[in-house]
Each structure stands twice: as C-alpha cells, then as structure tokens.
Scaffold this motif. Structure first.
Motif, PDB file in Angstrom:
ATOM      1  N   TRP A 123       0.891  -1.260   0.027  1.00 54.57           N
ATOM      2  CA  TRP A 123      -0.189   0.025   0.010  1.00 54.57           C
ATOM      3  C   TRP A 123       0.768   1.267   0.115  1.00 54.57           C
ATOM      4  O   TRP A 123       1.442   1.438   0.893  1.00 54.57           O
ATOM      5  N   ASN A 124       0.775   1.976  -1.099  1.00 54.75           N
ATOM      6  CA  ASN A 124       1.535   3.342  -1.079  1.00 54.75           C
ATOM      7  C   ASN A 124       0.494   4.349  -0.416  1.00 54.75           C
ATOM      8  O   ASN A 124      -0.441   4.503  -0.741  1.00 54.75           O
ATOM      9  N   ILE A 125       0.979   4.752   0.916  1.00 52.83           N
ATOM     10  CA  ILE A 125       0.137   5.615   1.626  1.00 52.83           C
ATOM     11  C   ILE A 125       0.441   6.925   1.386  1.00 52.83           C
ATOM     12  O   ILE A 125       1.529   7.522   1.293  1.00 52.83           O
ATOM     13  N   ALA A 217       5.439   8.095   0.148  1.00 52.90           N
ATOM     14  CA  ALA A 217       5.711   8.823  -0.989  1.00 52.90           C
ATOM     15  C   ALA A 217       5.886  10.354  -0.857  1.00 52.90           C
ATOM     16  O   ALA A 217       6.083  11.007  -1.598  1.00 52.90           O
ATOM     17  N   GLY A 218       5.451  10.609   0.469  1.00 51.94           N
ATOM     18  CA  GLY A 218       5.569  12.173   0.726  1.00 51.94           C
ATOM     19  C   GLY A 218       7.025  12.421   1.334  1.00 51.94           C
ATOM     20  O   GLY A 218       7.704  11.667   2.013  1.00 51.94           O
ATOM     21  N   ALA A 219       7.741  13.519   1.105  1.00 51.70           N
ATOM     22  CA  ALA A 219       9.009  13.944   1.389  1.00 51.70           C
ATOM     23  C   ALA A 219       9.147  15.321   2.138  1.00 51.70           C
ATOM     24  O   ALA A 219      10.147  15.782   2.444  1.00 51.70           O
ATOM     25  N   SER A 220       8.076  15.973   2.619  1.00 50.82           N
ATOM     26  CA  SER A 220       7.945  17.167   3.620  1.00 50.82           C
ATOM     27  C   SER A 220       8.648  16.721   4.876  1.00 50.82           C
ATOM     28  O   SER A 220       8.813  15.369   4.916  1.00 50.82           O
ATOM     29  N   ILE A 234      10.012   3.388   0.490  1.00 50.46           N
ATOM     30  CA  ILE A 234       9.624   4.787   0.154  1.00 50.46           C
ATOM     31  C   ILE A 234       9.836   5.135  -1.394  1.00 50.46           C
ATOM     32  O   ILE A 234      11.011   4.787  -1.723  1.00 50.46           O
ATOM     33  N   PHE A 235       8.946   5.735  -2.054  1.00 49.41           N
ATOM     34  CA  PHE A 235       9.188   6.327  -3.351  1.00 49.41           C
ATOM     35  C   PHE A 235       9.465   7.744  -3.173  1.00 49.41           C
ATOM     36  O   PHE A 235       8.752   8.334  -2.448  1.00 49.41           O
ATOM     37  N   THR A 236      10.546   8.232  -3.964  1.00 48.71           N
ATOM     38  CA  THR A 236      10.807   9.585  -3.759  1.00 48.71           C
ATOM     39  C   THR A 236      11.433   9.986  -5.111  1.00 48.71           C
ATOM     40  O   THR A 236      11.783   9.518  -5.988  1.00 48.71           O
ATOM     41  N   ASP A 334       2.392  19.670  -2.018  1.00 55.20           N
ATOM     42  CA  ASP A 334       3.402  19.131  -3.296  1.00 55.20           C
ATOM     43  C   ASP A 334       4.517  19.968  -2.849  1.00 55.20           C
ATOM     44  O   ASP A 334       5.313  20.417  -3.732  1.00 55.20           O
ATOM     45  N   ARG A 335       4.763  20.344  -1.726  1.00 56.59           N
ATOM     46  CA  ARG A 335       5.925  21.180  -1.266  1.00 56.59           C
ATOM     47  C   ARG A 335       7.231  20.344  -1.442  1.00 56.59           C
ATOM     48  O   ARG A 335       8.163  21.100  -2.097  1.00 56.59           O
ATOM     49  N   SER A 336       7.209  19.186  -1.284  1.00 58.78           N
ATOM     50  CA  SER A 336       8.463  18.565  -1.654  1.00 58.78           C
ATOM     51  C   SER A 336       8.937  18.669  -3.463  1.00 58.78           C
ATOM     52  O   SER A 336      10.008  18.751  -3.427  1.00 58.78           O
TER      53      SER A 336
END
Ligand SMILES: Cc1cc2nc3c(=O)[nH]c(=O)nc-3n(C[C@H](O)[C@H](O)[C@H](O)COP(=O)(O)O)c2cc1C
Length: 449
Positions: A123-125, A217-220, A234-236, A334-336
């Motif tokens: 699951w990509n959360i 997949a969030g990077a903030s 983690i997708f980045t 979408d800040r990252s």
C-alpha cells in the motif's frame, strides 16, 4: 558473482508512459488504457524480468488535464487483483489516500489483495496532495497538510491493528470438534483517535505477509517523519546524487530514531530512462518526445506547483527566479516536489519552454537518456553510494519502454551481481528483504486480551 545486497526494481505503471506526450507517440497504446489485458501484459513483462513489483499512483479526482493527455481512472487495487491472477511472483503496490478512505474499507481491500495474490500486496500511503478531491467527498475544503498527516498516522495505526486483529494461529479448523476459530485470538481493536474511531474486530484472518507492505511517498518534514515511523519502502524524486544521498541518510536516521532497523526501510528514487544503442540516439529520442508536448498542458502543471498564473510568460524567456524562491517555506500541497523544481530553476536557469521539457518526462523525477550500459552505471552508482536501495523505474512510454529496460538494462545489472536472476521468495516482503511482522496482539499477555 551475486552480492549480498540486492537492488529492488519496481515498475511504476503510467497508462501510456510517464512522458506527458507519450500518448501521442506511435509506440504507445492510449487506445488500450482501459483494457485489463494491457496491464496484465505489462505485469508479465515485469515478472519475466524478475522485478520486485509494479506500482500504480492514484487519486480520487480528475487531476490530469485530459484535454491534452490520456489518463486512466481505473482504480488500482481492482486492477492489481486482475494482474495478480496473470502473474505468480510479482509484487503489487497500489496508492490509496488516508484522507479520502475509511480504515475499515481500505484494510479489507488490501487484505483481500494480499490473500488473493499469495502475499504480494503493498500500500502506497498518501494523504492526497490535490484539493480537487475535497469537493468529491462533500467537503468545502481540503484538510491542511498537518491535519492530513495527523489523520494519516491514526489511519495507519487503525489499519495495522485491523490486519493484526486475528492472531496467526486463530484458525483452528477442527472439523471433528466443530471449532473453526479460536475466538480468544480474535481481537477488537478499540481504536479511538482525534479523527478516527474503529472498534473491530476485523472480518478476515491475517494475510500471507502478516501485513501488506507499507510504502510511502511524501517528502516534506511531516512526510519524512511519517516514513521513518511507518514506511517499509519509500518512493521519492531526486535530480541529483547528493540530494538523494541526503534524503537517504535522513530517512535511515529517522527509522533508527523510531527504534527500527534501517535496512527494513527501502528507499527507491524514480528514474525515467530513455534508452538507445548510442547516447546521441537516446537524447534524440527524448527530444522527439519533448517536441510532442503541448505547452498549454505543461504550463497548467507548472502553475499548480508555482501556485500562480504563468500565462503572461514568453515561452522562450528565462523562467523568473522569484517564482520558486519561497519553495523552502511553502506550507501546503506538493511542497517537496516544488523544491525539486526550484532546484532545477536555480541551477539551470532554463527558459519556460526548457523547464516545461525538463518536467515533461516525469513530473520532476529524474529523466536519464543513455545507453543500457550508462543506465546500469547510474543505477549502480546511486545504489553503491548511499543514495538508493533500488529504483522506481518510470518508462517514458509503455509498453515498449519497460520492455527495452527489461531486455537491455536488467541483464547488465544481473551480470554485475546486484540484481536477481530468479525470484528467491514468493512474497513482496521476500523480494524487498523485509521480515514478516508478528501480530501486535500476539505479544500481549493472555490476561490483557
Ligand atoms: C513516486 C511518487 C508517487 C506518488 N504517487 C502519488 C499518488 O498516487 N497520489 C497522490 O496523491 N500523491 C502521490 N505522490 C505524492 C506524495 O504522496 C505527496 O502527496 C507529495 O509528495 C506531497 O507530500 P509531502 O508534502 O509530504 O512531500 C507521489 C509521490 C511520489 C514521489
């Protein structure tokens, strides 16, 4: 010789390909993007190449500007169930939003996918970056970033507790005595948070993997803290080795802070490879795709990131630096990704058209044009130099872009001993090298149950 540490390779499926103009190119098949057999064929290609998994992005809104691009609104968990029946080993990762699902429903969907696939679900959360979704759910506004992550933490805690609700040995299946399940080993979860309340118990036993794999997949800053606590993969998106290294080190450190083993968190940056026999040929291919872009489409995407209208800009003038100068302290969506774009603008000072082309390939992910050897080299460099445990491979066009990667790059990585030649396990956890977690309830003393 095979090395101990192995790459993870995941195919990120995008209907006609990740390049925004792929659907216009004769090599893509936009006529098939609502055909389940198309995705099953892609799944078989990925499995023949021994990839770890396929992955679908998703969001509950029409986000793509369909006037100029071919988007598929097919729901990914359903689609992966169909791919599960056409494959035997391939991992199956779907995106689902903690802002717009309810934990009980979503726990069931992924539990079912894990049962049906024999332990291949992930699951990509995501918390959903677009405010377009809110109006589809009767909300006047999209919850803000901090609130979305606060709800996401509760959501994942509740879902994990539901998946753990039946201990592994809850099913007795004793036909003679008439006992199917030991109900002392099936637990209510009694989850009560600020946003979510879920009583349980869950209505299905633990899955082959114990729990589907948790991907993020969030990077903030909130996204990274969340990843450190929960994510197993983690997708980045990174343009440069040094940025990817810094991200990698930060996430592994955060995992340690949460008492986790760093190698139980796999970090997979995106790479969108244009591959040809010569470097010049690969660059030509990239240009060929860029020339098919519709500026109006790219501008609209860029406006979303810049948070302002860009219609007044001349396509052949340099992009104004100040458009992204505040990228470091943007507090909303979408800040990252905005920071990735700000970095490109500051380093390369492109024209508006140049930036549109730069982003057309993979929305801020790294686009790399080269020979199979060069693609393998960059993958290996990032893997060895502390920037990646593997990659989210984002072919610019489908289905051929995955085929050429599978046929030309994968064998090189295999020869170098850093990618499997056969699957060594059957579950997504096996492929990623992740352990099977015990049910949280199994650890509690019997009296507390
Ligand atoms: C490879 C990749 C795939 C993503 N897929 C989705 C998606 O399917 N749906 C979505 O809403 N966001 C998706 N995102 C965006 C992130 O989940 C996140 O919303 C975004 O990075 C902003 O969050 P942040 O501020 O924590 O970075 C994706 C990001 C990456 C790197």
């Amino acid at each position: 010789m095979t090395e101990l540490r192995q790459l993870s390779l995941n195919a990120f499926i995008y209907p006609s390909g990740h390049h925004e103009a792929a659907w216009r190119h004769p090599w893509s098949r936009p006529d098939r993007i609502y055909d389940v057999r198309y995705y099953q064929e892609i799944g078989r290609t990925a499995e023949a190449a021994k990839l770890d998994a396929v992955f679908f992005a998703d969001g509950p809104a029409l986000r793509t500007e369909v006037k100029h691009n071919a988007a598929s609104g097919l729901e990914p968990i359903t689609l992966l169930t169909a791919i599960a029946t056409a494959t035997t080993h391939l991992g199956l990762i779907a995106t689902a939003s903690t802002t717009y699902y309810e934990p009980y429903n979503l726990a069931r969907l992924f539990s079912t996918l894990d049962h049906i696939s024999g332990g291949r679900a992930g699951w990509n959360i995501v918390t959903t970056g677009t405010d377009l979704a809110a109006a589809n759910f009767g909300l006047d506004s999209h919850p803000d970033h901090a609130e979305r992550y606060a709800r996401a933490r509760e959501f994942v805690d509740a879902v994990v507790a539901l998946w753990d609700s039946w201990e592994d040995d809850a099913i007795v299946l004793d036909r003679e005595s008439g006992v199917y399940a030991d109900t002392d080993k099936i637990h209510r979860i009694d989850f009560a948070g600020a946003y979510l309340k879920v009583r349980g118990p869950f209505n299905a036993p633990r899955t082959p993997q114990g729990r589907p794999v948790l991907v993020q997949a969030g990077a903030s800053n909130e996204g990274r803290a969340f990843a450190g606590k929960y994510a197993e993969a983690i997708f980045t998106a990174h343009q440069r080795l040094e940025d990817a290294q810094a991200f990698y080190a930060d996430i592994k450190a955060k995992a340690r802070e949460f008492g986790r083993t760093p190698d139980q968190v796999k970090i997979l940056p995106g790479i969108s490879p244009f591959i040809a026999d010569t470097e010049a040929g690969a660059k030509r291919l990239e240009r060929e795709f860029n020339e098919l872009t519709v500026p109006e489409y790219g501008l609209k995407q860029l406006e979303g990131l810049a948070n302002t209208s860009l219609r007044h800009l001349d396509l052949d003038e340099p992009i104004p630096l100040e458009l992204f100068s505040d990228a470091g302290d943007v507090t909303d969506n979408d800040r990252s990704r905005r920071q990735v774009v700000a970095g490109i603008v500051q380093r390369e000072r492109p024209t508006v058209r140049g930036l549109l082309h730069r982003l057309a390939g993979a929305r801020g992910h790294r686009v790399f044009a080269g020979t199979p050897e060069q693609v393998a080299d960059t993958i290996e460099e990032w893997f060895r130099d502390g920037a990646a445990d593997g990659f989210n491979v984002m072919p610019p066009y489908y289905p051929g872009g995955l085929e050429v990667f599978a046929e030309s790059v994968v064998p090189i990585l295999q020869r170098r001993g850093i990618f499997r030649t056969e699957y060594t396990g059957t579950t997504l956890r096996d492929h990623f090298g992740l352990t099977r977690p015990e049910s949280g309830f199994a650890q509690q003393p019997a009296l507390a149950r």
